[in-house]
Design an enzyme around this catalytic site. Structure first.
Site, mmCIF file in Angstrom:
data_model
loop_
_atom_site.group_PDB
_atom_site.id
_atom_site.type_symbol
_atom_site.label_atom_id
_atom_site.label_comp_id
_atom_site.label_asym_id
_atom_site.label_seq_id
_atom_site.Cartn_x
_atom_site.Cartn_y
_atom_site.Cartn_z
ATOM 1 N N HIS A 150 84.292 22.167 -40.758
ATOM 2 C CA HIS A 150 83.390 22.818 -39.807
ATOM 3 C C HIS A 150 83.921 24.182 -39.373
ATOM 4 O O HIS A 150 85.111 24.471 -39.474
ATOM 5 C CB HIS A 150 83.149 21.923 -38.583
ATOM 6 C CG HIS A 150 84.395 21.677 -37.770
ATOM 7 N ND1 HIS A 150 84.955 22.629 -36.944
ATOM 8 C CD2 HIS A 150 85.179 20.591 -37.669
ATOM 9 C CE1 HIS A 150 86.032 22.139 -36.361
ATOM 10 N NE2 HIS A 150 86.193 20.893 -36.798
ATOM 11 N N GLU B 132 86.497 12.934 -37.391
ATOM 12 C CA GLU B 132 87.907 13.315 -37.386
ATOM 13 C C GLU B 132 88.797 12.139 -36.998
ATOM 14 O O GLU B 132 88.349 11.169 -36.377
ATOM 15 C CB GLU B 132 88.124 14.489 -36.411
ATOM 16 C CG GLU B 132 89.540 15.024 -36.318
ATOM 17 C CD GLU B 132 90.112 15.553 -37.619
ATOM 18 O OE1 GLU B 132 90.363 14.756 -38.548
ATOM 19 O OE2 GLU B 132 90.347 16.770 -37.717
#
Length: 187
Positions: A9, A80
């Site tokens: 990202h 994550e």
């Protein structure tokens, strides 16, 4: 053989400051949006059989700005590493209490183990390898590094050797019939 196109990202405020971010759902910074938009030009026209994104807004925003919102499926296994008590702390802050700490070699109290993260990475890889065609994923720094290590058939600790900047394009593919890194950390 199929390839895995891996996108970390774009930049967030915490990523810029080196703070560990898993459950905290932060938006992209202006720079992060710019990085994500730049990816659109590199990915346009590539025929992806599958597009997956982490459920976190930083990954979903990157996916959207890169031009894949309509095709993307949310994949929880791309989220994550859960840092537990270390959420929001920098490596330097953690090392004040645990000298030499590294997410790939030390535990995260109250969070995930490396084995749990590696198991999630393996599920994503199995899904990508089960289809005909390339897969595009939008994920995070430590998860992306773990995906690469596991794609290569390495122990997840190998991920400590890989640098993965925000907003980068990475391609995991094959050299003949051996898993290989084709592109890594490309801005």
């Amino acid at each position: 053989m199929s390839r895995l196109f891996l996108i970390r990202h774009g930049e967030t405020e915490w990523a810029r400051n080196g703070r560990h971010t898993s459950r905290t759902d932060l938006p992209l910074t202006d720079r992060g949006r710019s990085l994500a938009t730049a990816l659109r030009h590199r990915l346009t026209g590539l025929p992806f059989a599958l597009v997956l994104t982490s459920p976190m807004q930083r990954a979903r925003q990157t996916c959207e700005l890169a031009g894949f919102r309509e095709r993307a499926q949310i994949e929880d296994n791309l989220r994550e590493f859960d840092y537990g008590e270390y959420e929001g702390l920098t490596t330097e802050q953690i090392r004040e209490k645990v000298p030499g700490w590294n997410v790939f070699t030390h535990p995260c109290p109250g969070g995930e183990t490396l084995a749990q993260v590696a198991a999630r990475a393996d599920l994503v890889i199995a899904r990508a390898r089960a289809i005909t065609g390339d897969t595009l994923v939008f994920t995070h720094g430590h998860m992306g590094r773990t995906l690469a290590a596991r794609w290569l058939g390495q122990d997840a600790k190998f991920a400590a050797n890989l640098m993965l900047d925000t907003g980068t394009l990475n391609v995991l593919g094959w050299l003949h019939d051996v898993p290989a890194i084709q592109t890594w950390n490309a801005a």
